[in-house]
Design a protein around this motif. Structure first.
Motif, PDB file in Angstrom:
ATOM      1  N   PHE A 217       0.862  -1.161   0.027  1.00 29.06           N
ATOM      2  CA  PHE A 217      -0.036   0.096  -0.021  1.00 29.06           C
ATOM      3  C   PHE A 217       0.789   1.335  -0.049  1.00 29.06           C
ATOM      4  CE2 PHE A 217      -3.510   2.307   2.707  1.00 29.06           C
ATOM      5  CZ  PHE A 217      -3.775   3.022   1.491  1.00 29.06           C
ATOM      6  N   THR A 218       0.766   1.927  -1.029  1.00 24.62           N
ATOM      7  CA  THR A 218       1.513   3.361  -0.980  1.00 24.62           C
ATOM      8  C   THR A 218       0.624   4.488  -0.662  1.00 24.62           C
ATOM      9  OG1 THR A 218       2.951   2.548  -2.978  1.00 24.62           O
ATOM     10  CG2 THR A 218       2.699   5.191  -2.759  1.00 24.62           C
ATOM     11  N   PHE A 219       0.763   5.091   0.572  1.00 27.67           N
ATOM     12  CA  PHE A 219      -0.027   5.966   1.014  1.00 27.67           C
ATOM     13  C   PHE A 219       0.816   7.194   1.202  1.00 27.67           C
ATOM     14  CE2 PHE A 219      -2.229   7.890   4.793  1.00 27.67           C
ATOM     15  CZ  PHE A 219      -3.339   7.981   4.246  1.00 27.67           C
ATOM     16  N   SER A 220       0.647   8.088   0.204  1.00 26.16           N
ATOM     17  CA  SER A 220       1.561   9.364   0.352  1.00 26.16           C
ATOM     18  C   SER A 220       0.985  10.398   1.032  1.00 26.16           C
ATOM     19  CB  SER A 220       1.719   9.754  -1.085  1.00 26.16           C
ATOM     20  OG  SER A 220       2.477   8.312  -1.849  1.00 26.16           O
ATOM     21  N   PHE A 221       0.635  10.459   2.104  1.00 21.77           N
ATOM     22  CA  PHE A 221       0.051  11.448   3.216  1.00 21.77           C
ATOM     23  C   PHE A 221       0.907  11.601   4.411  1.00 21.77           C
ATOM     24  CE2 PHE A 221      -3.475  10.563   0.326  1.00 21.77           C
ATOM     25  CZ  PHE A 221      -3.848  11.479  -0.020  1.00 21.77           C
ATOM     26  N   PRO A 222       0.723  12.516   5.051  1.00 19.62           N
ATOM     27  CA  PRO A 222       1.704  12.703   6.518  1.00 19.62           C
ATOM     28  C   PRO A 222       1.337  11.693   7.213  1.00 19.62           C
ATOM     29  CG  PRO A 222       1.152  14.965   5.681  1.00 19.62           C
ATOM     30  CD  PRO A 222       0.435  14.019   4.813  1.00 19.62           C
ATOM     31  N   SER A 223       2.049  10.752   7.755  1.00 11.89           N
ATOM     32  CA  SER A 223       1.789   9.606   8.683  1.00 11.89           C
ATOM     33  C   SER A 223       2.982   9.398   9.486  1.00 11.89           C
ATOM     34  CB  SER A 223       1.479   8.511   7.912  1.00 11.89           C
ATOM     35  OG  SER A 223       0.485   8.795   6.879  1.00 11.89           O
ATOM     36  N   HIS A 224       2.531   8.562  10.664  1.00 14.90           N
ATOM     37  CA  HIS A 224       3.392   8.211  11.556  1.00 14.90           C
ATOM     38  C   HIS A 224       3.518   6.715  11.399  1.00 14.90           C
ATOM     39  CE1 HIS A 224       5.973   7.764  15.205  1.00 14.90           C
ATOM     40  NE2 HIS A 224       5.053   6.995  15.660  1.00 14.90           N
ATOM     41  N   GLN A 225       4.676   6.207  11.104  1.00 17.46           N
ATOM     42  CA  GLN A 225       4.673   4.749  10.798  1.00 17.46           C
ATOM     43  C   GLN A 225       5.591   4.187  11.808  1.00 17.46           C
ATOM     44  OE1 GLN A 225       5.452   3.896   6.663  1.00 17.46           O
ATOM     45  NE2 GLN A 225       5.245   1.605   7.040  1.00 17.46           N
ATOM     46  N   VAL A 226       5.036   3.022  12.780  1.00 16.63           N
ATOM     47  CA  VAL A 226       5.814   2.199  13.785  1.00 16.63           C
ATOM     48  C   VAL A 226       6.323   0.969  13.347  1.00 16.63           C
ATOM     49  CG1 VAL A 226       4.509   3.554  15.664  1.00 16.63           C
ATOM     50  CG2 VAL A 226       3.461   1.553  14.651  1.00 16.63           C
ATOM     51  N   ARG A 227       5.478   0.427  12.358  1.00 15.29           N
ATOM     52  CA  ARG A 227       5.948  -0.848  11.587  1.00 15.29           C
ATOM     53  C   ARG A 227       5.614  -0.948  10.277  1.00 15.29           C
ATOM     54  NH1 ARG A 227       1.578  -2.899  14.908  1.00 15.29           N
ATOM     55  NH2 ARG A 227       0.093  -3.738  13.781  1.00 15.29           N
ATOM     56  N   LEU A 228       5.886  -1.751   9.470  1.00 17.47           N
ATOM     57  CA  LEU A 228       5.985  -1.952   8.161  1.00 17.47           C
ATOM     58  C   LEU A 228       4.474  -1.980   7.549  1.00 17.47           C
ATOM     59  CD1 LEU A 228       7.819  -2.037   5.852  1.00 17.47           C
ATOM     60  CD2 LEU A 228       7.704  -4.369   5.721  1.00 17.47           C
ATOM     61  N   ASP A 229       3.411  -2.808   8.531  1.00 13.00           N
ATOM     62  CA  ASP A 229       2.246  -2.580   7.944  1.00 13.00           C
ATOM     63  C   ASP A 229       1.137  -1.601   8.813  1.00 13.00           C
ATOM     64  OD1 ASP A 229       2.069  -4.013  10.261  1.00 13.00           O
ATOM     65  OD2 ASP A 229       0.949  -5.721   9.674  1.00 13.00           O
ATOM     66  N   HIS A 230       1.871  -0.799   9.632  1.00 12.25           N
ATOM     67  CA  HIS A 230       1.031   0.137  10.481  1.00 12.25           C
ATOM     68  C   HIS A 230       1.561   1.600  10.372  1.00 12.25           C
ATOM     69  CE1 HIS A 230      -0.934   1.114  14.618  1.00 12.25           C
ATOM     70  NE2 HIS A 230       0.034   2.197  14.332  1.00 12.25           N
ATOM     71  N   SER A 231       0.577   2.227   9.715  1.00  7.10           N
ATOM     72  CA  SER A 231       0.723   3.706   9.496  1.00  7.10           C
ATOM     73  C   SER A 231      -0.343   4.609   9.922  1.00  7.10           C
ATOM     74  CB  SER A 231       1.314   3.966   8.008  1.00  7.10           C
ATOM     75  OG  SER A 231       1.628   5.093   7.776  1.00  7.10           O
ATOM     76  N   ALA A 232      -0.139   5.589  10.756  1.00 10.34           N
ATOM     77  CA  ALA A 232      -1.121   6.444  11.281  1.00 10.34           C
ATOM     78  C   ALA A 232      -1.212   7.902  10.345  1.00 10.34           C
ATOM     79  CB  ALA A 232      -1.274   6.617  12.824  1.00 10.34           C
ATOM     80  N   LEU A 233      -2.472   8.127   9.753  1.00 12.40           N
ATOM     81  CA  LEU A 233      -2.435   9.245   9.106  1.00 12.40           C
ATOM     82  C   LEU A 233      -2.386  10.394  10.298  1.00 12.40           C
ATOM     83  CD1 LEU A 233      -2.967  11.294   6.668  1.00 12.40           C
ATOM     84  CD2 LEU A 233      -5.620  10.721   6.944  1.00 12.40           C
ATOM     85  N   ALA A 234      -1.591  11.384   9.937  1.00 11.23           N
ATOM     86  CA  ALA A 234      -1.499  12.627  11.056  1.00 11.23           C
ATOM     87  C   ALA A 234      -2.544  13.481  10.456  1.00 11.23           C
ATOM     88  CB  ALA A 234      -0.028  13.071  10.838  1.00 11.23           C
ATOM     89  N   VAL A 235      -2.631  13.954   9.287  1.00 13.74           N
ATOM     90  CA  VAL A 235      -3.386  14.958   8.717  1.00 13.74           C
ATOM     91  C   VAL A 235      -3.753  14.891   7.314  1.00 13.74           C
ATOM     92  CG1 VAL A 235      -1.402  16.731   8.516  1.00 13.74           C
ATOM     93  CG2 VAL A 235      -3.968  17.476   8.726  1.00 13.74           C
ATOM     94  N   TRP A 236      -4.811  15.158   6.681  1.00 10.20           N
ATOM     95  CA  TRP A 236      -4.926  15.013   5.354  1.00 10.20           C
ATOM     96  C   TRP A 236      -4.151  16.271   4.732  1.00 10.20           C
ATOM     97  CZ3 TRP A 236      -6.325  11.121   3.073  1.00 10.20           C
ATOM     98  CH2 TRP A 236      -7.424  10.243   3.373  1.00 10.20           C
ATOM     99  N   THR A 237      -3.922  16.147   3.591  1.00  9.54           N
ATOM    100  CA  THR A 237      -3.491  17.170   2.604  1.00  9.54           C
ATOM    101  C   THR A 237      -4.178  17.066   1.241  1.00  9.54           C
ATOM    102  OG1 THR A 237      -1.703  15.876   2.033  1.00  9.54           O
ATOM    103  CG2 THR A 237      -1.452  17.345   3.822  1.00  9.54           C
ATOM    104  N   LYS A 238      -3.945  17.876   0.409  1.00 10.67           N
ATOM    105  CA  LYS A 238      -4.384  17.681  -0.902  1.00 10.67           C
ATOM    106  C   LYS A 238      -5.803  17.894  -1.282  1.00 10.67           C
ATOM    107  CE  LYS A 238      -0.490  14.650  -1.565  1.00 10.67           C
ATOM    108  NZ  LYS A 238       0.045  13.404  -2.173  1.00 10.67           N
ATOM    109  N   ASP A 239      -6.418  18.691  -0.208  1.00 11.09           N
ATOM    110  CA  ASP A 239      -7.975  18.978  -0.329  1.00 11.09           C
ATOM    111  C   ASP A 239      -8.654  17.901   0.234  1.00 11.09           C
ATOM    112  OD1 ASP A 239      -9.716  20.923  -0.836  1.00 11.09           O
ATOM    113  OD2 ASP A 239     -10.463  20.104  -2.573  1.00 11.09           O
ATOM    114  N   PHE A 240      -8.117  16.572   0.920  1.00 11.84           N
ATOM    115  CA  PHE A 240      -8.851  15.519   1.253  1.00 11.84           C
ATOM    116  C   PHE A 240      -9.639  15.979   2.717  1.00 11.84           C
ATOM    117  CE2 PHE A 240      -7.224  13.176  -2.047  1.00 11.84           C
ATOM    118  CZ  PHE A 240      -7.886  11.956  -1.928  1.00 11.84           C
TER     119      PHE A 240
END
Length: 538
Positions: A217-240
Motif C-alpha cells: 500500500f503506497t499511502f502518500s500523506f503525512p503519517s507516523h509509521q511504527v511498523r511496516l504494516d502500521h501507519s497512522a494518518l497525521a493530517v489530510w493534505t491535497k484537499d482531502f
C-alpha cells in the motif's frame, strides 16, 4: 517501463549540457543558447524596485489582486535584475549543501524533532535484489486517483504489470460533493471502496484460487509509521477531508488496520503486508530493476520531481540512531536554510491555497512543478509591467504545463508561445515580449533544476558513496544510483540535462560521474509490490 538508456548515458559518459537551441528568437534581444536575454548591466535600482507586483505589500494587508504602483525603469533593467536574482552561483549552492547536510544530521540525531526535516522511519529493512519473483498487488493512493495494480515479478530485474484506476471524486454517496474526499464520508466507506477495487482486480485476473494475495500500500500523506504494516494518518493534505464530519475519521487512525478490516469484512482474499510512501517506492522499484544491471551502482536515494517534490535515502547508520528501517523519508520539501528566495517566492508562499501552509515547504515551492507556472506569471508581471496581458495579473492564470511548452518552444517566431498566451491570457503579445516570457520560463525551470541538484548532491555526500572505497556488499562498484520519478524530470530532457549540469558544478566532474540516475515510471505503485516481495523472499 524504465528510462535506463538516458540514465546510463549520463552514468557512462557524463556530459555538461547547455540550454536548448534557439533560433531567430535569440537574435531579437541578444538571446543566447540558454534562452535568457543578456543585456547591458545598468545601475542597481532602489530596494523598492527589487519587488514585483505583490512583493511590495505588507503581509496580510491586501489581497493578491491589488496592484500598487510599480517602480519605473527600462524593461531590460528589470530583466537584468531578475537574471541576477534567479541565477544561482556555485558559492550559493555550496552553502546550501552545507546547510542541508547539517539539517540531515540534526534530524537523524533528534529523530525529526529538531531542524526542518521530519526524517521519518520507513520501517523498510529489505532492499530488493532483482531476483524476486511472483505475483503481487499494490494500491497507490496519493491523490484523487486511486490505482490498484497487479505486478508479475520475473526476476533479473524484470517486471510486468497493469492497473485499474478509480477517481475518488466521482465515487461515494450522491450527497458527497467531493466524492470520497468529502468530510461527510466515513473512513469505512473510503476503505471499503479501496477493498472493492482490489476484489475487482483479483476477479479480472482469476487470482482468488491462489490464496490470499500479498498487497503493498503506497499511502502518500503525512503519517507516523511504527511498523511496516502500521501507519497512522497525521493530517489530510491535497484537499482531502474524509471523515472529518463523521464519528469515523481517518486522521489519527492506522490506515493499515482500516484496510485490513475492509478486506476481512468483505471476505476478499487479500493480505496487506506493507505501507510506504511514493519516494520509498521509487527507490525500491529502481533497486529491483538495478538488480539486473550489474554495471550500475546500488540505489541509495529515491526522489520525486513532479507536481510535488520529496526525497528519501538509504542511511547506512540508521540503527545507531534508533530507526527500525534503513530507508529514511526526509520530507525534504521543508528545507528552509539559505534559500535564495525572491519577492516572487515570498508572494507564492503568502498566497498559497491554505494559509496554514505559509512559511512551510519553502524548498518544495521553489522546486516542484506545481509552482513553476505561478512563479513565471509573477515574474512576467514584474518584467513586462503595463505591457503584460490583463489576465496575467490574475493568480494561477498560467499553469505549469504552459510554462513547459514555452520553455521547449524553439520555433523561429515562438508561435507555440503565442498560442499558449492566447489560450490562457486571451490576447496576443508582441514577439519581443514572447522572448522575455521564454527567458522567464527558462530561469524558473533552471533554478528548480539547480536546487534539485543541490539536494541530490547533499544526500549523496551524506551516504558516503562518493568517498567510500569498494566493498563486497556493494558489488565492488563505487558511487550510487538516484531513482527519480515525476514528469518534471522524466518528461523534460532539457530539465534533466540542466540538473546534471548543476551536479557537475557542485560536486566537480569526477564526483558527479559517480551518480547514476535511474528514471522510474509508476515507481510508487510498483515499489509497493516489490517491497512485499523483498520482505517475503529475502
Amino acid at each position: 517501463m524504465w528510462g535506463r538508456g538516458f540514465a546510463s548515458r549520463h552514468w557512462r559518459a557524463f556530459r555538461a549540457s547547455a540550454f536548448g537551441a534557439t533560433t531567430a528568437a535569440a537574435a531579437a534581444l541578444a538571446l543566447p543558447a540558454s534562452g535568457i536575454v543578456l543585456c547591458e548591466t545598468k545601475p542597481a535600482p532602489s530596494r523598492e524596485a527589487r519587488f514585483g507586483l505583490e512583493g511590495l505589500k505588507e503581509v496580510g494587508k491586501r489581497s493578491p489582486m491589488e496592484a500598487p504602483s510599480l517602480p519605473s525603469g527600462d524593461i531590460k533593467e528589470r530583466w537584468s535584475l531578475v537574471q541576477k536574482d534567479w541565477s544561482l552561483t556555485k558559492p550559493q549552492l555550496d552553502k546550501m549543501v552545507s546547510s542541508f547536510l547539517d539539517e540531515l544530521q540534526k534530524g537523524l540525531e533528534s529523530r525529526g524533532t529538531a531542524g526542518c526535516f521530519k526524517m521519518l522511519d520507513s520501517c523498510v529493512t529489505k532492499i530488493p535484489t532483482g531476483n524476486e519473483t511472483g505475483v503481487y498487488y499494490s494500491i497507490d493512493f496519493g491523490g484523487t486517483n486511486l490505482r490498484v495494480a497487479r505486478f508479475e515479478l520475473k526476476g533479473d530485474g524484470k517486471i510486468k504489470g497493469d492497473a485499474l484506476k478509480a477517481n475518488l471524486m466521482t465515487a461515494g454517496p450522491p450527497t458527497a460533493q467531493k466524492g470520497l474526499m468529502d468530510k461527510t464520508v466515513s473512513a469505512r466507506e473510503m476503505f471499503d471502496h479501496m477493498a472493492d477495487q482490489v476484489k475487482q482486480k483479483i476477479e479480472i485476473h482469476g487470482d482468488a484460487a491462489e490464496g490470499p494475495i500479498s498487497v503493498g500500500f503506497t499511502f502518500s500523506f503525512p503519517s507516523h509509521q511504527v511498523r511496516l504494516d502500521h501507519s497512522a494518518l497525521a493530517v489530510w493534505t491535497k484537499d482531502f477531508e474524509t471523515g472529518r464530519g463523521t464519528d469515523d475519521p481517518v486522521e489519527g487512525q492506522d490506515v493499515g488496520a482500516l484496510l485490513k478490516r475492509s478486506f476481512k469484512e468483505k471476505k476478499i482474499p487479500a493480505d496487506l503486508k506493507a505501507i510506504m510512501n511514493d519516494t520509498v517506492g521509487t527507490l525500491l522499484s529502481c533497486a529491483y530493476a538495478n538488480g539486473g544491471q550489474r554495471d550500475f551502482p546500488p540505489v541509495y536515494m529515491g526522489l520525486i520531481l513532479g507536481t510535488g517534490s520529496n526525497g528519501c535515502y538509504l542511511e547506512p547508520q540508521s540503527a545507531s540512531y534508533g530507526y527500525t528501517g534503513n530507508i529514511i523519508n526526509i520530507e525534504y520539501g521543508n528545507f528552509n536554510r539559505d534559500l535564495p528566495t525572491t519577492p516572487q517566492d515570498r508572494d507564492v508562499d503568502f498566497n498559497c491555497d491554505d494559509p496554514a501552509d505559509r512559511g512551510k515547504q519553502l524548498y518544495e515551492k521553489m522546486v516542484a512543478g506545481k509552482y513553476m507556472g505561478e512563479l513565471a506569471r509573477r515574474l512576467t508581471c514584474f518584467v513586462l509591467q503595463e505591457s503584460a496581458p490583463t489576465l496575467a495579473w490574475a493568480k494561477n492564470s498560467f499553469p505549469s504545463e504552459a510554462a513547459s511548452i514555452v520553455l521547449k518552444d524553439n520555433t523561429a517566431d515562438l508561435s507555440e508561445t503565442a498560442a499558449v498566451i492566447q489560450k490562457y491570457w486571451g490576447e496576443p503579445l508582441p514577439f519581443e515580449s514572447r522572448v522575455f516570457l521564454k527567458g522567464i520560463c527558462t530561469l524558473v525551470m533552471d533554478r528548480s533544476a539547480a536546487l534539485a541538484a543541490m539536494g541530490i548532491a547533499a544526500v549523496s555526500i551524506k551516504t558516503g558513496r562518493l568517498e567510500r572505497g569498494r566493498s563486497s556488499r556493494d558489488r565492488g562498484v563505487l558511487g550510487m544510483t538516484v531513482a527519480v520519478d515525476g514528469s518534471l524530470y522524466t518528461q523534460n530532457r532539457w530539465y534533466a540535462d540542466r540538473l546534471h549540469h548543476y551536479l557537475e558544478l557542485i560536486l566537480g566532474r569526477d564526483r558527479a560521474r559517480l551518480i547514476n540516475v535511474c528514471t522510474s515510471n509508476d515507481g510508487s505503485g510498483m515499489g509497493a509490490a516489490i517491497l512485499v516481495a523483498a520482505e517475503e523472499q529475502n
